[in-house]
Scaffold this motif. Structure first.
Motif, PDB file in Angstrom:
ATOM      1  N   ALA A 216      13.065   9.334  -7.371  1.00 30.76           N
ATOM      2  CA  ALA A 216      13.321   9.735  -5.856  1.00 30.76           C
ATOM      3  C   ALA A 216      12.646   8.062  -5.269  1.00 30.76           C
ATOM      4  CB  ALA A 216      12.585  10.285  -4.951  1.00 30.76           C
ATOM      5  N   ILE A 217      11.316   7.183  -6.011  1.00 32.23           N
ATOM      6  CA  ILE A 217      10.630   6.644  -5.153  1.00 32.23           C
ATOM      7  C   ILE A 217      11.959   5.290  -5.221  1.00 32.23           C
ATOM      8  CG2 ILE A 217       8.490   4.532  -5.830  1.00 32.23           C
ATOM      9  CD1 ILE A 217       7.561   7.307  -6.978  1.00 32.23           C
ATOM     10  N   LEU A 218      12.194   5.002  -6.092  1.00 33.74           N
ATOM     11  CA  LEU A 218      13.151   3.805  -6.423  1.00 33.74           C
ATOM     12  C   LEU A 218      14.369   3.802  -5.635  1.00 33.74           C
ATOM     13  CD1 LEU A 218      13.327   2.966 -10.065  1.00 33.74           C
ATOM     14  CD2 LEU A 218      11.730   2.155  -8.845  1.00 33.74           C
ATOM     15  N   LEU A 219      14.409   5.446  -5.286  1.00 31.60           N
ATOM     16  CA  LEU A 219      15.647   5.162  -4.499  1.00 31.60           C
ATOM     17  C   LEU A 219      15.260   4.344  -3.005  1.00 31.60           C
ATOM     18  CD1 LEU A 219      17.848   8.110  -4.733  1.00 31.60           C
ATOM     19  CD2 LEU A 219      18.911   6.066  -4.878  1.00 31.60           C
ATOM     20  N   GLY A 220      13.869   4.893  -2.324  1.00 33.92           N
ATOM     21  CA  GLY A 220      13.283   5.127  -1.461  1.00 33.92           C
ATOM     22  C   GLY A 220      13.136   3.017  -1.333  1.00 33.92           C
ATOM     23  N   LEU A 221      12.574   2.294  -2.235  1.00 30.29           N
ATOM     24  CA  LEU A 221      12.664   1.012  -2.728  1.00 30.29           C
ATOM     25  C   LEU A 221      14.129   0.531  -2.211  1.00 30.29           C
ATOM     26  CD1 LEU A 221      10.335  -0.840  -2.987  1.00 30.29           C
ATOM     27  CD2 LEU A 221      11.320  -0.768  -5.941  1.00 30.29           C
ATOM     28  N   GLY A 222      15.017   1.167  -3.172  1.00 29.10           N
ATOM     29  CA  GLY A 222      16.230   0.311  -2.602  1.00 29.10           C
ATOM     30  C   GLY A 222      16.799   0.169  -1.309  1.00 29.10           C
ATOM     31  N   ARG A 223      15.941   1.592  -0.688  1.00 35.85           N
ATOM     32  CA  ARG A 223      16.016   1.157   0.749  1.00 35.85           C
ATOM     33  C   ARG A 223      15.629   0.544   1.635  1.00 35.85           C
ATOM     34  NH1 ARG A 223      16.823   4.953   6.586  1.00 35.85           N
ATOM     35  NH2 ARG A 223      17.125   3.096   7.469  1.00 35.85           N
ATOM     36  N   ALA A 224      14.802  -0.061   0.786  1.00 29.45           N
ATOM     37  CA  ALA A 224      13.380  -0.729   1.619  1.00 29.45           C
ATOM     38  C   ALA A 224      13.515  -2.376   1.751  1.00 29.45           C
ATOM     39  CB  ALA A 224      12.022  -0.652   0.970  1.00 29.45           C
ATOM     40  N   VAL A 225      14.262  -2.739   0.640  1.00 27.07           N
ATOM     41  CA  VAL A 225      14.937  -3.748  -0.227  1.00 27.07           C
ATOM     42  C   VAL A 225      15.590  -4.544   1.079  1.00 27.07           C
ATOM     43  CG1 VAL A 225      16.045  -4.701  -1.624  1.00 27.07           C
ATOM     44  CG2 VAL A 225      13.617  -3.854  -2.819  1.00 27.07           C
ATOM     45  N   GLY A 226      16.640  -3.911   1.314  1.00 29.06           N
ATOM     46  CA  GLY A 226      17.952  -4.689   2.488  1.00 29.06           C
ATOM     47  C   GLY A 226      17.875  -4.219   3.644  1.00 29.06           C
ATOM     48  N   GLU A 227      16.566  -2.693   3.957  1.00 23.92           N
ATOM     49  CA  GLU A 227      16.705  -3.032   5.350  1.00 23.92           C
ATOM     50  C   GLU A 227      16.399  -4.412   6.431  1.00 23.92           C
ATOM     51  OE1 GLU A 227      17.143  -0.839   7.489  1.00 23.92           O
ATOM     52  OE2 GLU A 227      16.896  -1.868   8.875  1.00 23.92           O
ATOM     53  N   THR A 228      17.269  -4.787   7.078  1.00 24.23           N
ATOM     54  CA  THR A 228      16.944  -5.476   8.131  1.00 24.23           C
ATOM     55  C   THR A 228      16.485  -6.022   9.462  1.00 24.23           C
ATOM     56  OG1 THR A 228      19.123  -6.220   6.822  1.00 24.23           O
ATOM     57  CG2 THR A 228      18.905  -7.526   8.751  1.00 24.23           C
ATOM     58  N   MET A 229      17.293  -5.080  10.532  1.00 25.78           N
ATOM     59  CA  MET A 229      17.054  -5.054  12.006  1.00 25.78           C
ATOM     60  C   MET A 229      15.563  -4.472  11.830  1.00 25.78           C
ATOM     61  SD  MET A 229      19.171  -6.585  13.674  1.00 25.78           S
ATOM     62  CE  MET A 229      18.179  -6.380  15.019  1.00 25.78           C
ATOM     63  N   ALA A 230      15.232  -3.313  11.709  1.00 22.24           N
ATOM     64  CA  ALA A 230      13.777  -2.428  11.880  1.00 22.24           C
ATOM     65  C   ALA A 230      12.429  -4.000  11.951  1.00 22.24           C
ATOM     66  CB  ALA A 230      13.577  -1.912  11.309  1.00 22.24           C
ATOM     67  N   VAL A 231      13.012  -4.838  10.700  1.00 19.25           N
ATOM     68  CA  VAL A 231      11.786  -5.620   9.932  1.00 19.25           C
ATOM     69  C   VAL A 231      12.386  -6.418  10.808  1.00 19.25           C
ATOM     70  CG1 VAL A 231      10.833  -6.871   7.228  1.00 19.25           C
ATOM     71  CG2 VAL A 231      12.370  -4.187   7.533  1.00 19.25           C
ATOM     72  N   SER A 232      13.187  -6.894  11.190  1.00 22.05           N
ATOM     73  CA  SER A 232      13.316  -8.824  11.897  1.00 22.05           C
ATOM     74  C   SER A 232      12.242  -8.290  13.059  1.00 22.05           C
ATOM     75  CB  SER A 232      14.281  -8.486  11.464  1.00 22.05           C
ATOM     76  OG  SER A 232      14.988  -9.917  13.045  1.00 22.05           O
ATOM     77  N   MET A 233      12.738  -7.260  13.432  1.00 17.76           N
ATOM     78  CA  MET A 233      12.353  -7.372  14.989  1.00 17.76           C
ATOM     79  C   MET A 233      10.597  -7.264  14.725  1.00 17.76           C
ATOM     80  SD  MET A 233      14.863  -4.675  16.880  1.00 17.76           S
ATOM     81  CE  MET A 233      14.439  -5.031  18.604  1.00 17.76           C
ATOM     82  N   VAL A 234      10.023  -7.477  13.560  1.00 18.06           N
ATOM     83  CA  VAL A 234       8.026  -6.463  13.709  1.00 18.06           C
ATOM     84  C   VAL A 234       7.647  -8.079  12.601  1.00 18.06           C
ATOM     85  CG1 VAL A 234       8.098  -4.433  14.597  1.00 18.06           C
ATOM     86  CG2 VAL A 234       8.559  -5.005  11.993  1.00 18.06           C
ATOM     87  N   ILE A 235       8.701  -8.667  12.468  1.00 21.11           N
ATOM     88  CA  ILE A 235       7.833  -9.095  10.738  1.00 21.11           C
ATOM     89  C   ILE A 235       7.286 -10.924  10.576  1.00 21.11           C
ATOM     90  CG2 ILE A 235       9.953 -10.504   9.769  1.00 21.11           C
ATOM     91  CD1 ILE A 235       8.837  -9.495   7.131  1.00 21.11           C
ATOM     92  N   GLY A 236       7.905 -11.070  12.502  1.00 18.57           N
ATOM     93  CA  GLY A 236       7.355 -12.714  12.807  1.00 18.57           C
ATOM     94  C   GLY A 236       8.303 -13.689  12.762  1.00 18.57           C
ATOM     95  N   ASN A 237       9.509 -13.491  11.646  1.00 17.88           N
ATOM     96  CA  ASN A 237      10.035 -14.166  11.242  1.00 17.88           C
ATOM     97  C   ASN A 237       9.749 -15.949  11.193  1.00 17.88           C
ATOM     98  OD1 ASN A 237      11.996 -12.348  11.911  1.00 17.88           O
ATOM     99  ND2 ASN A 237      12.010 -12.242  13.771  1.00 17.88           N
ATOM    100  N   ALA A 238       8.717 -16.440  10.490  1.00 25.82           N
ATOM    101  CA  ALA A 238       8.075 -17.972   9.970  1.00 25.82           C
ATOM    102  C   ALA A 238       9.379 -18.180   9.577  1.00 25.82           C
ATOM    103  CB  ALA A 238       6.799 -17.665   9.851  1.00 25.82           C
ATOM    104  N   THR A 239       9.256 -19.487   8.941  1.00 27.22           N
ATOM    105  CA  THR A 239      10.461 -19.785   7.976  1.00 27.22           C
ATOM    106  C   THR A 239       9.518 -21.262   7.054  1.00 27.22           C
ATOM    107  OG1 THR A 239      10.906 -21.698   9.506  1.00 27.22           O
ATOM    108  CG2 THR A 239      12.397 -19.635   9.095  1.00 27.22           C
ATOM    109  N   GLY A 240      10.017 -21.417   6.153  1.00 24.05           N
ATOM    110  CA  GLY A 240       9.360 -22.389   5.252  1.00 24.05           C
ATOM    111  C   GLY A 240       8.143 -22.099   4.718  1.00 24.05           C
TER     112      GLY A 240
END
Lengths: 303, 367
Positions: A216-240
């Motif tokens: 179950a934990i690994l399934l959750g991890l799988g979801r977390a690894v691929g998630e895009t939109m929600a993360v992108s909105m709060v992670i600050g989007n720095a590059t380099g």
């Protein structure tokens, strides 16, 4: 050929489509990634310069790989204990009516589109994290490097915590199902030798279903690894270089948010689209490893 | 029991099939009476092109402009692959792109400006900035509002002694291209270290998705600064800085100041079928010219018969539409926050549109 054989061939063909799709996707991803690896060599995987400007082109995906690992790790660290508590409460403590309605509510959490989580994270949750978690930590422990950056609420911690909330439904419902499979004989046996409910949970349910819970934990991890939109909105989007996870409170980026952010405007005659597809290839590899791991553990448990 | 439940569902099935049938009929009938012209590209001009498309339908109901705002990069990709009839990009094609998109015509269809917006509580005056100072803020060299280089530009304003929170666009965007083009023009360190592009390697700062993301971060975070499109700033009443131009004057991005940047450079513009790679309206000469200004371009092929599915009627319609865009279409710009083209540029566009041919025959002969 009788009906049976026709039906067999038909379902075989349909079933092989999914395998074929995965193979084709891999082929295309590799084909698009090769030019950038040819240009950058192994540096593509282990350096952190990311410059799509014509004449200055340089691509290294290390910061985004680390960003993906870090946010998923935070998500599992925070999300799993909560999900576990939910599952235990539902299977061991709650009565039938409460269980029915609570399960529906938790499944509804999984039905919320991720962009809604992102918007909520951006306008509400981020400020909450900033005022009640990041600022106190920064004020008291600012000398420790992981709390050192000036908190803004747009950083690895926020990204990880949003993911933690998002993996709760899947982790808790799989854990719940696994816990429900624990045979009554085992529980009754523990009661019979004088154990209380705590003993039943710790020595009975959890010990019996530990492989399933890991799955179950690994399934959750799988979801977390691929998630895009929600993360992108709060992670600050720095590059380099700026996106390397130096502190929990510094802005960063994950592989998937990088692709979502930059692909649309990437110059088609440069290596930029190839570098982004390469990020996708790495992401797919990570997801495959995590998911295969989860399947292997869950199926071992079922047998 | 089972039979009854199917009978119960029958009306739903029937209704559903009827809907599909109606839709299929609609699809079959549609192409015979209307022409669809496909375009794709810049998100920046999407509101304007979508307005044009609906207004132009009133003039020519037999034609539909289908514009997908997938971003300039994607628009260029589809244009090069000849998947769309026209592309739209905030940056002109570069040398490599010109080679694969042979026979391309650039038609600047509107003017945009980028403004510096900020959140300084208790300061209600418009602050003054210069390109050099903005570049050093974005390079991470000026880190506090009370820095001497900012205070000496704003003698009447007491700047707070707070850290500057730098905000930029997270995703690749034409706005970023214009902004970094300007910084590269006025600051050599920016030019050599970062350069110009739709996405660049930011030395510092937070990335937010879209103009609306940058704007709402600026509103939420005190002592922050960010760049946004003029059209978005106007719609949301954001405060923005006056920026020193080449002439030495601090100017705000009023429409006439934006227009002046373009009209002063009109004489040096190339012909439609030449390379526009080096065209840049940033830091333009003129007493009132606002310094962070750019064209947005429509891209079409000079010889339209190269496109699959193109016929003479469709080609004629496309050309008429483009002609309308650079003339009557300009009247819709201001209300949407864009700046209409100055007459000098419209004249260059007229010449460019006259170059467009179908099987070697010019399509605008009569006009």
């Amino acid at each position: 050929m009788n009906e049976d054989e026709v039906f067999y061939l038909f379902s075989l063909a349909v079933a092989s489509i999914s395998l074929l799709l995965l193979a084709l996707i891999l082929v295309v991803l590799v084909q698009y990634t090769l030019p950038v690896i040819k240009e950058m060599g192994f540096d593509y995987f282990i350096t952190s310069s990311w410059n799509p400007v014509f004449g200055k082109e340089k691509y290294g995906i290390l910061p985004y790989f680390l960003g993906t690992v870090l946010t998923s790790f935070i998500a599992v660290l925070v999300g799993v204990p909560i999900s576990f508590g939910i599952a235990l409460f539902l299977t061991e403590y709650s009565n039938k009516t409460l269980k029915k309605y609570l399960s529906i509510m938790i499944d509804l959490l999984a039905a919320i589109p991720s962009v809604i989580y992102g918007l909520w994270g951006f306008f509400v949750f981020r400020n909450f994290i900033l005022d009640y978690i990041e600022k106190p930590l920064h004020n008291y422990f600012g000398k420790i490097s992981i709390f050192s950056a000036t908190p803004t609420g747009l950083d690895f911690l926020s990204g990880g915590l949003i993911l933690a909330i998002m993996i709760i439904p899947i982790v808790s419902s799989v854990t719940r199902e696994v816990l429900e499979l624990v045979p009554t004989e085992i529980k009754e046996g523990i009661y019979a030798i004088g154990g209380n409910r705590y003993d039943v949970i710790v020595y009975g349910s959890i010990r019996y279903s530990k492989n399933g819970i890991l799955g179950a934990i690994l399934l959750g991890l799988g979801r977390a690894v691929g998630e895009t939109m929600a993360v992108s909105m709060v992670i600050g989007n720095a590059t380099g270089e700026n996106a390397l996870p130096r502190s929990l409170f510094s802005a960063g980026q994950t592989l998937s948010s990088l692709i979502a952010n930059e692909f649309n405007e990437a110059n088609p005659t440069s290596l930029h689209p190839n570098a982004l597809v390469g990020a996708g290839l790495v992401l797919l590899m990570m997801a495959i490893v995590v998911n295969l791991g989860a399947r292997a553990i869950v199926s071992k448990y079922k047998r | 029991m089972k039979r009854r439940s199917i009978a119960k569902k029958l009306p739903t099935y029937l209704l559903f099939s009827l809907l599909i049938l109606v839709y299929a009929l609609y699809l079959v009938i549609l192409p015979s009476s209307t022409l669809v012209i496909n375009g794709a590209g810049s998100t920046f001009v999407y509101p304007l092109i979508s307005k044009w498309s609906s207004e132009y339908r009133k003039i020519d109901p037999s034609m539909i402009i289908n514009y997908q705002s997938i971003g300039s990069g994607g628009g260029i990709r589809l244009f090069i692959n000849k998947t769309v009839d026209f592309g739209a990009s905030d940056a002109p094609l570069n040398k490599q792109q010109m080679e694969v998109a042979k026979g391309v015509i650039h038609i600047p269809e509107t003017l945009g400006a980028v403004v510096m917006s900020y959140n300084l509580p208790n300061i209600n005056l418009i602050i003054n900035l210069t390109g050099e100072v903005i570049a050093d803020i974005y390079l991470g060299k000026i880190t506090r509002w009370s820095d001497k280089r900012i205070t000496e530009l704003n003698p009447g304003i007491k700047m707070p002694d707070e850290k500057i929170v730098v905000i930029h666009r997270a995703e690749g965007s034409g706005t970023t291209y214009v902004f970094t083009d300007y910084l590269s023009r006025v600051n050599n360190e920016w030019k050599s270290l970062v350069g110009r592009g739709t996405s660049v390697q930011w030395p510092t700062g937070l990335g937010a998705v879209g103009s609306e993301g940058v704007a709402s971060l600026i509103n939420q975070i005190k002592f922050s600064i960010g760049y946004i499109e003029l059209s978005y700033a106007l719609q949301t009443n954001m405060t923005y800085a006056a920026i020193r131009n080449q002439y030495g004057k601090f100017v705000v991005p009023a429409p006439e100041n934006v227009k002046q940047a373009a009209s002063n450079l009109a004489r040096s513009l190339p012909k439609g079928n030449e390379s526009w790679e080096n065209v840049s309206l940033v830091d333009a000469p003129g007493e009132n010219a606002y310094p962070i200004v750019s064209f947005s371009y429509i891209l079409v092929y000079e010889e339209l018969s190269l496109l699959p599915g193109m016929n003479e009627r469709k080609a004629k319609d496309l050309v008429n539409f483009l002609w309308w865009c650079v003339h009557e279409g300009q009247n819709y710009s201001l209300s949407l926050g864009y700046v209409p083209l100055p007459p000098e540029v419209v004249r260059i566009n007229e010449e460019s549109i006259r170059m467009i041919k179908f099987k070697g025959i010019s399509l605008m002969g009569g006009d």
